[in-house]
Design a protein around this motif. Structure first.
Motif, PDB file in Angstrom:
ATOM      1  N   SER B 282      -4.448   5.949  -1.006  1.00 20.63           N
ATOM      2  CA  SER B 282      -3.944   4.622  -1.355  1.00 20.63           C
ATOM      3  C   SER B 282      -4.992   3.562  -1.076  1.00 20.63           C
ATOM      4  O   SER B 282      -5.998   3.813  -0.415  1.00 20.63           O
ATOM      5  CB  SER B 282      -2.661   4.317  -0.585  1.00 20.63           C
ATOM      6  N   ARG B 283      -4.751   2.385  -1.601  1.00 19.92           N
ATOM      7  CA  ARG B 283      -5.633   1.231  -1.473  1.00 19.92           C
ATOM      8  C   ARG B 283      -5.991   0.969  -0.006  1.00 19.92           C
ATOM      9  O   ARG B 283      -7.100   0.602   0.314  1.00 19.92           O
ATOM     10  CB  ARG B 283      -4.875   0.026  -2.052  1.00 19.92           C
ATOM     11  N   SER B 284      -5.014   1.174   0.872  1.00 18.06           N
ATOM     12  CA  SER B 284      -5.251   0.821   2.273  1.00 18.06           C
ATOM     13  C   SER B 284      -5.834   1.983   3.077  1.00 18.06           C
ATOM     14  O   SER B 284      -6.063   1.851   4.270  1.00 18.06           O
ATOM     15  CB  SER B 284      -3.942   0.382   2.919  1.00 18.06           C
ATOM     16  N   SER B 285      -6.080   3.119   2.428  1.00 14.46           N
ATOM     17  CA  SER B 285      -6.674   4.239   3.156  1.00 14.46           C
ATOM     18  C   SER B 285      -8.075   3.864   3.611  1.00 14.46           C
ATOM     19  O   SER B 285      -8.799   3.168   2.906  1.00 14.46           O
ATOM     20  CB  SER B 285      -6.754   5.475   2.264  1.00 14.46           C
ATOM     21  N   SER B 286      -8.463   4.339   4.765  1.00 10.11           N
ATOM     22  CA  SER B 286      -9.793   4.038   5.278  1.00 10.11           C
ATOM     23  C   SER B 286     -10.846   4.808   4.492  1.00 10.11           C
ATOM     24  O   SER B 286     -10.540   5.768   3.773  1.00 10.11           O
ATOM     25  CB  SER B 286      -9.873   4.439   6.747  1.00 10.11           C
TER      26      SER B 286
END
Lengths: 309, 309
Positions: B282-286
Motif C-alpha cells: 500500500s501507499r503507506s508501506s515503508s
C-alpha cells in the motif's frame, strides 16, 4: 486524568483506596486464583471471600499464604450452588465483585445472567482486555474478544458503552475509541466499515457521549501517529487510541493474544455490563494475568462505588 | 529445508539465483517502488522493467540510482493501458512478476483478473503477509489479510493451498498451518471453528496435501509451545505454525499490523494465485516493506520456474 500509562500507575491508584474491595472467589479450590488474590490482598486493595468446598479450599489457601482466620470461607461443595451463593453475596451487599475459581465459565455465567437471581437484568455482558505494551505509550483496552461472538451494530454500541464507562469510572476524561475495520474507507460489502461509520456518526450527534469515536480505521493507524501521517489520516484518535472496538470475538482474541505473546504485553481481562465486574480469566492464564485482572476489576468496582456515594 | 528463520536467510537464498527475476513495475513513477527495486537489483536477484509515463519516470529513476541505459522503460502514460501492457509482458514471457507503482490497486487488479487477457483464468487470488518477528523463531505467513473479505470454506481451502504452495515452492518440506478461531473447541455458533475442523479433516483424509493443518486453534497456542502445554493442547502445529489462516480480512490485517507496529516485525506482502506473484503493497508501506515484498516475490517466482524446468 487523561489516561493510565502502565500497570504501575493503575496499581498505585488502587493501592490508595481507603477500603479494600471484597472479592468473592467462586469455587475457590484453584491454586492460581488464590495466589493472585493473596498478592492483590497484600497491596491492601482486595479482601478475598472464598466460596466452595472447604476441605479442598483450605490446604490450597494455606499454601498460597492466606490467613483463614481473616478470610471468610463459605462451604458449598456443589458448583452451581456455589455460583448462586456468590451472586447472592453480591446482591446482599456483602461482597463487591466476583472471580471465577475452579468452575466452568458457563456455570458461573449461568448464575450471573439468571433473570431472577442474577446480576444483569437481561442486559448484554461483554469482555474487556486491558493491556500494557512496551511499544505503546498508554494502556490499551480491547473489546470484545471474549463474550459476544458476532455483535450486531446495537450490541457494538453497548460493548463500546461498557468500555467507555469503565475507563471514565477509572478516571479517564474522554477515552478515544478506534472502531477497527482493516481499512479506512466505508465499503458497503464490509459490514465492519459500515458499522464503524454509524458509530462515529452517533458519537458526532451526541448519541454516544463522553468519548471520541473514530472509524473505520485500521489498527496500525489507531496505534501509530507515524502511520496515520503517512496515510494523511487526520484524527485525534490516530496513534492515541485508548479503546480498540473489534468487529468480532476472534479478531479481538487475536489482537490481545498477539500483544501478550509477541509484543511483551501484560494483560488483564474483565467481564463488564453486570452490576459488578467479573474476573473470568481462562485456565491457561498466568498468575500475573489473574492478579492484574483482580486489580483492574477492583479499580473499576471501587471507583464505581465512590462515584455513587 | 524445514523453514526460514528470518529475512537474512530468505535474502541469502534469493541472492544465489543464477539469473535475476525480471520485475515489471506498473506506473513506475513511484519513488519508493523504484528505490525498493533498485535495492533488490543491487543484490543481483531482480532486474526491473519500468512501464508508465517516461517523462515522469526518468527523473525519479535517476534519483533512485537506476541506470536507465540498462533498465528498459516502456512508455505508456495511460494507467489502464500501462497495466494491460505489463500483464502482456508477463504473458509473452518477457517479464517474470509484477509490482504496483503509482496506480490504484483496483486498476492494476482489473488487468490481472481480466478473463481474456489476464493472469488468473478466473481463479481466486489471495494475499499473504510474510513476517519476521523477534519473539518467534521462524518466519510467519498470514493469509488472507488483504484480498478476500469474508472467505467461504471453499475459498479458505484455496487461500490455504496458495500459501502452502508458496512455502513449498520456496523450499519448505511440509508447512504447519494453524486455522485460527479464538478457541480450540468446535462451536456450531462460530463458523470459523466449524470451517477449521473441516479443513483439518480434509488434511487428515489427504484432500489437502503436503502440509499439517490444525484447527480450530487460538493464535497464542499456534505461536507458543508454553501456552499449548498450559492448555494441554497436543499438536505438532502448536508453537510451530508457519501459516496462520485467518477467518476474514480484518482479522488478518489486524494480526499482521500488530506484529509489524507493536512487536518489531519486518513484513512483506504478496498477492498469489495468479500465474506470477504480484507485489501490491500500500501507499503507506515503508520502503523496507516494498523491498522485502520484491524479495519474497522473487523467491517464489524464481523457484517456481526452477521447479518447472
Amino acid at each position: 486524568m487523561e489516561y493510565y500509562k502502565n500497570w504501575d500507575e493503575v496499581i498505585a491508584n488502587v493501592s490508595e483506596f481507603p477500603h479494600p474491595e471484597r472479592l468473592v472467589i467462586v469455587c475457590a479450590d484453584d491454586a492460581h486464583a488464590l495466589e493472585a488474590a493473596q498478592k492483590a490482598a497484600a497491596h491492601a486493595t482486595v479482601a478475598p471471600i472464598l466460596v466452595g468446598d472447604r476441605a479442598k479450599i483450605e490446604p490450597l489457601a494455606e499454601a498460597a499464604g492466606m490467613d483463614l482466620t481473616r478470610v471468610p470461607v463459605h462451604h458449598e461443595p456443589d458448583n452451581d450452588k456455589a455460583a448462586a451463593l456468590a451472586v447472592s453475596l453480591i446482591r446482599e451487599g456483602k461482597a463487591d465483585y466476583l472471580m471465577k475459581g475452579h468452575i466452568e465459565s458457563s456455570a458461573l455465567l449461568k448464575a450471573v445472567v439468571s433473570k431472577e437471581h442474577g446480576l444483569t437484568r437481561g442486559r448484554l455482558i461483554s469482555h474487556i482486555s486491558y493491556i500494557e505494551v512496551p511499544s505503546y505509550h498508554k494502556m490499551i483496552a480491547i473489546t470484545d474478544g471474549g463474550m459476544v461472538v458476532y455483535p450486531t451494530l446495537e450490541q457494538k454500541k453497548t460493548i463500546m458503552d461498557h468500555a467507555v464507562n469503565m475507563l471514565l469510572t477509572m478516571g479517564y476524561n474522554r477515552p478515544k475509541v478506534a472502531v477497527l475495520a482493516g481499512i479506512e474507507k466505508v465499503n458497503p460489502k464490509m459490514k465492519e466499515t459500515v458499522d464503524a461509520a454509524a458509530l462515529k456518526e452517533m458519537n458526532r450527534k451526541g448519541e454516544i457521549r463522553d468519548c471520541v469515536v473514530e472509524g473505520p480505521i485500521a489498527v496500525d493507524i489507531a496505534l501509530s501517529k507515524e502511520k496515520a501521517r503517512q496515510k494523511d489520516f487526520v484524527s485525534e484518535v490516530a496513534g492515541e487510541a485508548d479503546i480498540l472496538l473489534v468487529p468480532d470475538l476472534c479478531c479481538g482474541n487475536c489482537i490481545a493474544k498477539i500483544l501478550l505473546e509477541m509484543a511483551g504485553g501484560r494483560m488483564a481481562g474483565v467481564v463488564v455490563g453486570a452490576s459488578v465486574p467479573i474476573v473470568l480469566t481462562s485456565r491457561s492464564s498466568s498468575m500475573e494475568e489473574k492478579y492484574l485482572s483482580i486489580v483492574i476489576s477492583a479499580a473499576f468496582s471501587a471507583r464505581k462505588i465512590k462515584n455513587l456515594g
